[in-house]
Design an enzyme around this catalytic site. Structure first.
Site, PDB file in Angstrom:
ATOM      1  N   ASP A 230       0.865  -1.194   0.000  1.00  0.00           N
ATOM      2  CA  ASP A 230       0.000   0.000   0.000  1.00  0.00           C
ATOM      3  C   ASP A 230       0.902   1.246   0.000  1.00  0.00           C
ATOM      4  OD1 ASP A 230      -2.267   1.604   0.261  1.00  0.00           O
ATOM      5  OD2 ASP A 230      -2.400   1.343   2.445  1.00  0.00           O
TER       6      ASP A 230
ATOM      7  N   GLU B 198       2.692   5.151  -3.904  1.00  0.00           N
ATOM      8  CA  GLU B 198       2.708   6.130  -5.024  1.00  0.00           C
ATOM      9  C   GLU B 198       4.014   6.917  -5.082  1.00  0.00           C
ATOM     10  OE1 GLU B 198       0.301   5.712  -2.711  1.00  0.00           O
ATOM     11  OE2 GLU B 198      -0.884   4.492  -4.076  1.00  0.00           O
TER      12      GLU B 198
ATOM     13  N   ASP C 202      -8.841   3.364  -2.643  1.00  0.00           N
ATOM     14  CA  ASP C 202      -9.949   3.728  -1.765  1.00  0.00           C
ATOM     15  C   ASP C 202     -11.180   4.180  -2.539  1.00  0.00           C
ATOM     16  OD1 ASP C 202      -8.195   3.138   0.195  1.00  0.00           O
ATOM     17  OD2 ASP C 202      -7.789   5.207   0.787  1.00  0.00           O
TER      18      ASP C 202
HETATM   19  O1  MIG Z   1      -5.961   5.019   4.179  1.00  0.00           O
HETATM   20  O2  MIG Z   1      -3.624   0.790   5.638  1.00  0.00           O
HETATM   21  O3  MIG Z   1      -5.940   2.101   0.292  1.00  0.00           O
HETATM   22  O4  MIG Z   1      -6.808  -0.174   1.630  1.00  0.00           O
HETATM   23  O5  MIG Z   1      -6.826  -0.079   4.417  1.00  0.00           O
HETATM   24  C1  MIG Z   1      -4.875   4.687   4.897  1.00  0.00           C
HETATM   25  C2  MIG Z   1      -4.814   1.487   5.777  1.00  0.00           C
HETATM   26  C3  MIG Z   1      -3.894   3.731   4.277  1.00  0.00           C
HETATM   27  C4  MIG Z   1      -5.008   2.937   2.312  1.00  0.00           C
HETATM   28  C5  MIG Z   1      -5.423   1.748   1.549  1.00  0.00           C
HETATM   29  C6  MIG Z   1      -6.422   0.975   2.340  1.00  0.00           C
HETATM   30  C7  MIG Z   1      -5.853   0.587   3.670  1.00  0.00           C
HETATM   31  C8  MIG Z   1      -5.405   1.839   4.426  1.00  0.00           C
HETATM   32  N1  MIG Z   1      -4.465   2.587   3.621  1.00  0.00           N
END
Ligand code: MIG
Length: 815
Positions: free
Chosen positions: A400, A403, A491
């Protein structure tokens, strides 16, 4: 992205051959330019304002090398430079006009296929070029984008970023600067692909400001544009993925349902979820652990209080058929008492500012540093950090925030973190991915960050467990991310438009090479309603990657969280996925071999059907299944467009002749699903997870209406042995009208994967009771033991012993 001022268009003042299949053009003002043809007919243009061409990134980012053809340039009539190539994999004819530079790619018969023009550079390193278009030409792909299927008339940006829960935002997490153009040429379509191979932010003006052109612009690194000829969409995707890479066959368990939440916070909670899943018989293979399993967000650690004994937990879960996937973010917490940070610092793995000072940003574990994955030794180091997770029994890694995402200031209220100021990476430098000993601004290679991270992860997993197929999931990515990771679309929200939008988004992502993709089922942000969850899981169970996930504080989103009725709907949807597993696996196998996506827009399968490109609320799952999900609140029926051919309703067996638009009933319990005539669908009886043996491991569902010729490939579903040929292959042919019989021929099974003795069930769908059923030309009795047959629910069920030898089954008369 800033507005750029461009110098005037470039003019060619001379040329010389530049090795096999390439010509170097003199553009004056010190600019460099090369045009080349690959062995499969792909045509590439590289150009830069300075004297040196952009280096080929293939090797540096783990791609196969460019495969040059043997074409040689020569001067044609009127002073054009010509280059032609024709070989077994493809052909191309390129004609280069000099004033201004224009590159025309032609078909074998001389008709124009593509024209690139308008090459220009800006003083600050940007470059642009245009592809000519005709009216009515449509544009698909562009990776992960909001909005409808066709992107004509849109301006699209590629700069990977953490996106904010809105439909319509652009850019999003992944940047895949590739598109597929589809034009109609008098009743036949022709497809063409284009990759703008830039790691820096780029921008596509898809015939918006100039209706005759698609303008493309990169901000740094020069231009590297490749055209992939069709003529079919499948040809384009095959050639494009040959260039950037394809999805390795996932382990079977990764094709099952994944259950996730931000977060399952403790061992107790995880065990409870697992117990519920099994008690309720909801097919699920994987549980995801989001950031709270870690010790204060420190990657590669466990929270000792809430997860006191991860190995034991994961062992118990494994005994119950569960795999565990853990999230890993790239941000490493700045903490002298934390070994990963200390070691990373000592080895100097983290990104720095241009002045040499360390770069820090805020992410979940507060002040953190980002590894520079462009350096091979950093990738190796990063990979090794995963060893303890593997030792604890973790099966896959979820990348995650890559980017990369982060911020400068924040507000914390308990578990809630509100980023206040976006991170500023304008002074950060990274290793040049191509020449790793040189430094380049982060921004100029930003879009590659996730790909390099996932590459590090996969390379480690494969090296550490060479006998296992790896599973990596990513949020961000660039062209070719599929070699390393599956991709989910970040998200979304528990809102109907997000469900609706997941279809064109995943279809375009699929055309962009990412076969293993999915959106969070039920929506990530906000709370999902029972009806929305029911509709979402019906189609989500057919997403190539099927994961239910939702956000901190949102209403619970396990399949049973919405009452008994919706639980039954979710269970049925996931049982269908389990039933279709052999078919799904065959699609992933095909994708690994040819790049063909698992999810396909209708026009991919029916490219000459002028109505097909308009359809964005239906999908083809492989060549055989047409899903028409309900994506409107309250809807209990919908229109379905069925292209040419015979179609059978999967649920009712009702048959339709396309092309036709029909109105079908879609009560909450059902999602309209149709099967194309001429399909032998490999299925099995549903199981609750990949490790379970199905009661009937092979059920061939036959949908008459056309002939079929397929190859069933079976393997252990988990190991990499299939790469060494440890598979079993069974050729299957269907003659839907052999005289007045239907005839199914199973060829002799070949290959070294041992298939245990089993009973094979063949179900001929949509069939009245036959006069006779024959096995190897001998009638078999009407009974439910092999060999035998029975007619029920409008289908003929035929049971035979599967001994691996060739057999012919006939149904008389043909239904
Ligand atoms: O929004 O790790 O897209 O799937 O649950 C905060 C927490 C960071 C973004 C991800 C999401 C995940 C969340 N992360």
């Amino acid at each position: 992205m800033k507005e750029q001022t461009f110098a005037s268009e470039t003019v060619v003042s001379g040329w010389k051959p530049a090795g096999p299949g390439a010509v170097r053009l003199d553009l004056g003002r010190g600019a460099a330019c090369e045009v080349s043809i690959a062995r499969d007919g792909a045509v590439r243009l590289r150009a830069a304002a300075g004297g040196t061409l952009p280096l080929d990134p293939s090797d540096a980012i783990g791609r196969e090398a460019w495969r040059p053809s043997s074409a040689e340039p020569y001067t044609g009539d009127g002073g054009c430079v010509l280059m032609r190539f024709e070989g077994p994999e493809g052909q191309a004819a390129v004609e280069i006009g000099g004033d201004p530079l224009e590159i025309r790619v032609r078909e074998r018969d001389g008709s124009p296929l593509a024209t690139l023009s308008g090459l220009a550079f800006s003083p600050c390193g940007a470059a642009r070029i245009a592809l000519e278009t005709v009216s009515g030409e449509r544009f698909f792909g562009f990776g992960e984008k909001c909005g409808g299927l066709d992107k004509r008339g849109r301006i699209l940006r590629m700069r990977s970023q953490d996106a904010n829960l809105r439909t319509g935002s652009d850019p999003l997490y992944a940047s895949i600067p590739f598109f597929l153009a589809l034009r109609d040429e008098g009743g036949r379509s022709r497809a063409l692909g284009l990759l703008l191979d830039a790691f820096a932010p780029s921008r596509f003006d898809v015939a918006k400001s100039d209706e005759d052109r698609v303008w493309m612009e990169t901000t740094a690194g020069g231009l590297d544009v490749t055209l992939f000829p069709g003529p079919r969409p499948a040809d384009v995707v095959r050639r494009f993925t040959a260039r950037v890479g394809r999805t390795p066959l996932p382990p079977r368990w990764a094709l099952g349902h994944h259950q996730s939440r931000y977060s399952y916070r403790s061992e107790r909670e995880v065990r409870r979820i697992a117990r519920q899943i099994r008690r309720r018989g909801i097919p699920t293979d994987v549980i995801h652990l989001d950031i709270d399993y870690m010790h204060g967000g420190r990657v590669f650690t466990w929270n000792a209080r809430r997860f006191p004994n991860p190995s034991r937990l994961l062992r118990d879960l494994a005994a119950d058929g569960f795999r565990v996937v853990t999230i890993v973010d790239p941000g490493v917490k700045v903490d002298r008492d934390y070994a990963v940070f200390r070691d990373g610092r000592a080895r100097d793995v983290f990104c720095r500012n241009a002045d040499g000072s360390p770069y820090t940003l805020l992410v979940w574990p507060k002040t953190s540093m980002l590894p520079d994955f462009n350096r091979p030794e950093v990738r190796a180091w990063w990979g090794e950090q995963h060893a303890p997770l593997l030792d604890a029994g973790v099966s896959g890694i979820w990348n995650d925030m890559n980017e990369p995402a982060g911020w400068q200031r924040e507000l914390r209220i308990g578990r809630l973190v509100v980023p206040l100021e976006a991170q500023d990476m304008s002074r950060v430098v990274q290793a040049d991915p191509v020449a790793a000993d040189q430094r380049v601004p982060h921004e100029s290679v930003r879009n590659l960050y996730a790909l390099q991270e996932c590459r590090a992860t996969r390379e480690f997993l494969e090296a550490a467990q060479p006998e296992r197929r790896a599973f990596v999931l990513s949020r961000s990515g660039h062209a070719g991310i599929q070699r390393h990771a599956a991709l989910w679309t970040g998200d979304n929200a528990s809102r109907w438009p997000h469900l609706r939008e997941s279809l064109p988004m995943l279809l375009n992502l699929s055309l962009s090479g990412v076969a293993f993709c999915g959106a969070d089922i039920g929506g990530f942000a906000w709370s999902c309603s029972p009806e929305l969850y029911a509709r979402w899981i019906q189609i989500g169970a057919l997403y190539p990657f099927a994961r239910t996930h939702c956000m901190l504080f949102a209403r619970r989103q396990e399949p049973w969280s919405f009452g008994r009725r919706v639980e039954a709907i979710a269970k049925a949807a996931l049982e269908l996925r389990m039933r279709l597993m052999p078919y799904l696996e065959s699609l992933f196998r095909e994708s690994e071999a040819t790049g063909a996506p698992v999810w396909r827009p209708l026009f991919y399968e029916f490219p000459d059907d002028p109505a097909a490109p308009n359809v964005e609320d239906q999908v083809m799952v492989g060549p055989a299944l047409l899903a028409a999900p309900v994506v409107e609140r309250g809807a209990r029926e919908r229109d379905v467009y069925l292209p040419a051919g015979t179609w059978t309703s999967f649920a009712s067996g009702a048959r339709f002749a396309g092309p036709v638009t029909i109105r079908v009933a879609a009560p909450l319990e059902s999602m309209p699903l149709f099967v194309r005539g001429g399909t032998v669908l490999p299925t099995r009886t549903p199981v609750r997870h990949a490790g379970e043996t199905p009661a009937e491991p092979l059920v061939l569902e036959v949908f008459p209406g056309a002939d079929a010729d397929t190859l069933l490939v079976e393997d252990d579903g988990e190991s990499t042995d299939y790469r060494r040929g440890v598979v079993a292959r069974t050729p299957i042919r269907l003659f839907h009208r052999a005289g007045n019989r239907l005839r199914l021929e199973l060829g002799a099974r070949v290959g070294s994967f041992p298939v245990p003795a089993r009973t094979l069930r063949v179900v001929v769908r949509g069939s009245p009771p036959p006069r006779a059923v024959l096995l190897d030309a001998r009638p078999i009795p009407e009974r439910e033991t092999p060999p035998g047959f029975a007619t029920r629910d409008g289908s003929v069920h035929i049971l035979v012993e599967d001994d691996g030898r060739a057999h012919a089954i006939e149904v008389d008369p043909a239904p």
